[in-house]
Design a protein around this motif. Sequence first.
Motif, PDB file in Angstrom:
ATOM      1  N   VAL A 232       0.826  -1.209   0.000  1.00 45.58           N
ATOM      2  CA  VAL A 232       0.000   0.000   0.000  1.00 45.58           C
ATOM      3  C   VAL A 232       0.861   1.260   0.000  1.00 45.58           C
ATOM      4  N   LEU A 233       1.919   1.261   0.811  1.00 45.44           N
ATOM      5  CA  LEU A 233       2.779   2.451   0.896  1.00 45.44           C
ATOM      6  C   LEU A 233       3.512   2.697  -0.419  1.00 45.44           C
ATOM      7  N   ARG A 234       3.975   1.620  -1.071  1.00 49.04           N
ATOM      8  CA  ARG A 234       4.654   1.796  -2.355  1.00 49.04           C
ATOM      9  C   ARG A 234       3.685   2.309  -3.422  1.00 49.04           C
ATOM     10  N   GLU A 235       2.476   1.745  -3.436  1.00 46.17           N
ATOM     11  CA  GLU A 235       1.489   2.181  -4.431  1.00 46.17           C
ATOM     12  C   GLU A 235       1.041   3.609  -4.166  1.00 46.17           C
ATOM     13  N   LEU A 236       1.028   3.999  -2.903  1.00 46.56           N
ATOM     14  CA  LEU A 236       0.589   5.350  -2.558  1.00 46.56           C
ATOM     15  C   LEU A 236       1.473   6.391  -3.223  1.00 46.56           C
ATOM     16  N   ALA A 237       2.773   6.150  -3.229  1.00 47.16           N
ATOM     17  CA  ALA A 237       3.703   7.091  -3.861  1.00 47.16           C
ATOM     18  C   ALA A 237       3.751   6.904  -5.373  1.00 47.16           C
ATOM     19  N   ALA A 238       3.605   5.652  -5.828  1.00 43.79           N
ATOM     20  CA  ALA A 238       3.764   5.371  -7.262  1.00 43.79           C
ATOM     21  C   ALA A 238       2.562   5.822  -8.082  1.00 43.79           C
ATOM     22  N   THR A 239       1.348   5.712  -7.503  1.00 44.73           N
ATOM     23  CA  THR A 239       0.139   6.012  -8.274  1.00 44.73           C
ATOM     24  C   THR A 239      -0.313   7.452  -8.141  1.00 44.73           C
ATOM     25  N   ALA A 240       0.244   8.214  -7.206  1.00 43.59           N
ATOM     26  CA  ALA A 240      -0.158   9.610  -7.032  1.00 43.59           C
ATOM     27  C   ALA A 240       0.428  10.452  -8.165  1.00 43.59           C
TER      28      ALA A 240
END
Length: 376
Positions: A232-240
């Motif tokens: 979740v934390l990786r996707e939070l930065a990658a998808t923003a």
Amino acid sequence: MELRRAYDQLKDSSPSLGLPSAGSKEKALEAMHTWELANRDRLTEAEVEDTHFFGFAGQSKLSQLIDFVFVSADLRAYEEADDQKATALGRILDHAVDRSQANEQLGEIDETAHLARLDVHAKVYGPVLDAVSAALSSEVSKFTTGREVVVTPTVHAPRPARTTFQVSIRDGAANTSVHRQGHGFQRALIIAALKYLADCRRPNDSMRTLCLAIEEPELFQHPPQARTFAKVLRELAATAPQGHTQVMYATHSPVFINPKGYHQIRRLCRAVGEEHPATEVWQATKEDLCRSLDGLVDKKVIKSRTEGTLGGALAEGFFAHAVVLVEGRGDEGVITGCAERLGLNLGAEGISIIEAHGKDNLMISDALFSALGVPC
């Protein structure tokens, strides 16, 4: 005045600076700023910087660019579940809920109630207080003339109503407060709230970057839940949108390390041999790997292997005091067996044995660990 006096003293003692007269603090600051811009070669670094650049609160410049949210290791979710301006819940509600319409209607209700109270006071206390005022005025007139005594009720105006919200947890038929939940659930609630905060930010916040700084996100989590957190934390930065959300965390868990993003990893360790405690920071870039493996491994191979084959195998090694790289499982078994026969506990010594699955991978892994300061 203190600043103006210091400015005048500097201007008079050093006429060669050519500083103009300044009749106010603002003009003095403007004059110094103009002088500094025109004389950069004459500036020296100050030991103390009295500026408002650093920090994320008050009038600092960074607060206008970065919405900084720090989640400490000992933070409890119930502290962030209060409807206050600086808490996670308060920030979510500030972005997601428009209180203006309700506050306006509640203000009208308060105003109507205030007028009703005034009317009640006038009807109930008015005649009595008028009689008391007349009696006191009559007595005062015996000693002085031209003035009267007036007694009226004091009606305090109500404070503007503000709707506040609270968070509770429904577990089956039970409805409990957040602080009665376990540490693992509270930690999950904090991360979930921060993710939602990043997702629901209004367009007018696009100029400010949401920066989440999380200390040890693996605390109190089962392994599957920890892996979900990391994802979740990786996707939070990658998808923003670019520059919209940043995520940093300090961890002791390999689950939260993605070797594919080795260029984003910073390895911190205690410097050896220093008289005073000091911390060394190590990092690796693609250019570092290619430079150290020039003539040994093709650049395309380096890229494909670091993004694929080497994935989860290297994560534990980033936390080790030293790494022994082996080509396959048989090699690992030999070294582990020899250590056991000699009575050596490699884990207690901070030594990890890592399979590289191939000779090219051995060289790539060695270059990566060396760049991050891990003896290999």
